[in-house]
Design an enzyme around this catalytic site. Sequence first.
Site, PDB file in Angstrom:
ATOM      1  N   HIS A  17       0.833  -1.206   0.000  1.00  0.00           N
ATOM      2  CA  HIS A  17       0.000   0.000   0.000  1.00  0.00           C
ATOM      3  C   HIS A  17       0.866   1.253   0.000  1.00  0.00           C
ATOM      4  O   HIS A  17       0.597   2.208  -0.729  1.00  0.00           O
ATOM      5  CB  HIS A  17      -0.920  -0.013   1.223  1.00  0.00           C
ATOM      6  N   ASP A 121      -5.662   5.873   1.155  1.00  0.00           N
ATOM      7  CA  ASP A 121      -5.923   4.443   1.027  1.00  0.00           C
ATOM      8  C   ASP A 121      -7.305   4.155   1.620  1.00  0.00           C
ATOM      9  O   ASP A 121      -7.682   4.713   2.654  1.00  0.00           O
ATOM     10  CB  ASP A 121      -4.847   3.676   1.813  1.00  0.00           C
TER      11      ASP A 121
END
Length: 468
Positions: A17, A121
């Site tokens: 991520h 995110d």
Amino acid sequence: MESAVAVVTVPFPAQGHLNQLLHLSLLLASRGLPVHFAAPEPHLREARARLHGWDAALLASVRFRALDVPAHASPSPDPTSPFPSHMQPLFEAFCAGARAPLAALLGELAASHRRVVVLHDRMAAFAAAEAARLPNGEAVGVHCLAASYNVGWADPGHRLLREHGLVFHPPGACATGEFVALAKRMGQERRRAPGAGMVVNTCRALEGEFLDVLAGIPSSDGHKLFAVGPLNPLLHPDASDSARAPADKLPRARHECLDWLDKQPPSSVLYVSFGTMSSLRQEQVRELAAALRDSNQRFVWVLRDADRADMREAAESHARLAAAASELGDATARGVGVVVTGWAPQLEILAHGATAAFVSHCGWNSTVESLSHGKPILAWPMHSDQPWDAELVCKYLRAGVLVRPWEQRHDVTPAAAIREAIERLMASDEGAAIRRRATALGEAVRDAVADGGSSKRDLEELVAYVTR
């Protein structure tokens, strides 16, 4: 004096991520946008250290902003657990504790900019709520999984899944209950503070049909959909140029495995890595080593412990290294393979002309990096979205071979089964077709980020939206 727009990117603190959000930050910075990359300090450090393929001056233009999080446990990885539950204390501390320092950062930027756009995110959705508190703030979600994953999640019986024999395993079967509960809490955050849209690290060459479906599924992130992938730079086989990054790369010593690759024949080497979140059991290391030895394939094998929550360097697992050495015999001494026990420059390995295929856990970051460089995947999913990615690669894209069925995730996969999968990809007519398919996908992905390509257009639309 008030500036126009500030962009704040907020990744979830896991390497796949962090990597995607940092790539996105650099793409936006390359368009002249002021970008602030906000994460816990240890993860800022590692994200910068592991980055490769980008221009050093461009990286210097991104401001790295530390988010202090509460003290948390940092246990050693558990190789017997398919899911990296050793990271859960960090995940909980981040989602609970990063909100306040992020709010302070956003308030500071809001006072000196006309608008503040938070690209977060989706597993850091508290950032959307903090953006919504600002009179001049706005949030856009960043989806670090496959677009098709959301289609499977929304409708496991969808026509595209049925037609291609794709099986969507529910989150509860692929992650711990604690992680699923955290993901649900982040979903609630998104619903309380809907954003403007969602950025997806994919392109129409890989998931065009699924993107069309996804566009029609209501999302708590908002109605706009920007498929701008791959976010990673696309390196040429000689790694001296790229489709998205300038040639003046980050200054660092060239990794010795690349020197070894330079001496190998074209398309002859298997790259073996299970990412940064998973560790193999000693018994599994032994079986994999035996398979590599008996496959007669050259290899680069990254054999390291999974990252810890505090990102401290873990001591090398001598037991696993010894298990590998006992089965590999003199393979490394004869120059047949290389075992890397630390970080490896994955993009450069995948871009190298000697690399033939990737034995991978099928994290979405690794999957996109492999396919965008035209390399087929020997799929070995470990947890989370990875079983879905393996389904997509092997059944839908037809660019890979499944090594271990998901139903056997708790078992030790024997050397014979691993070797059979390797031979199927590397030494059969079916495998030749799969390799050609992966090569074609790589070319199509490069077209997507080139002038006039779908991803280039979506990136331009994202920049225009952010700067409007």
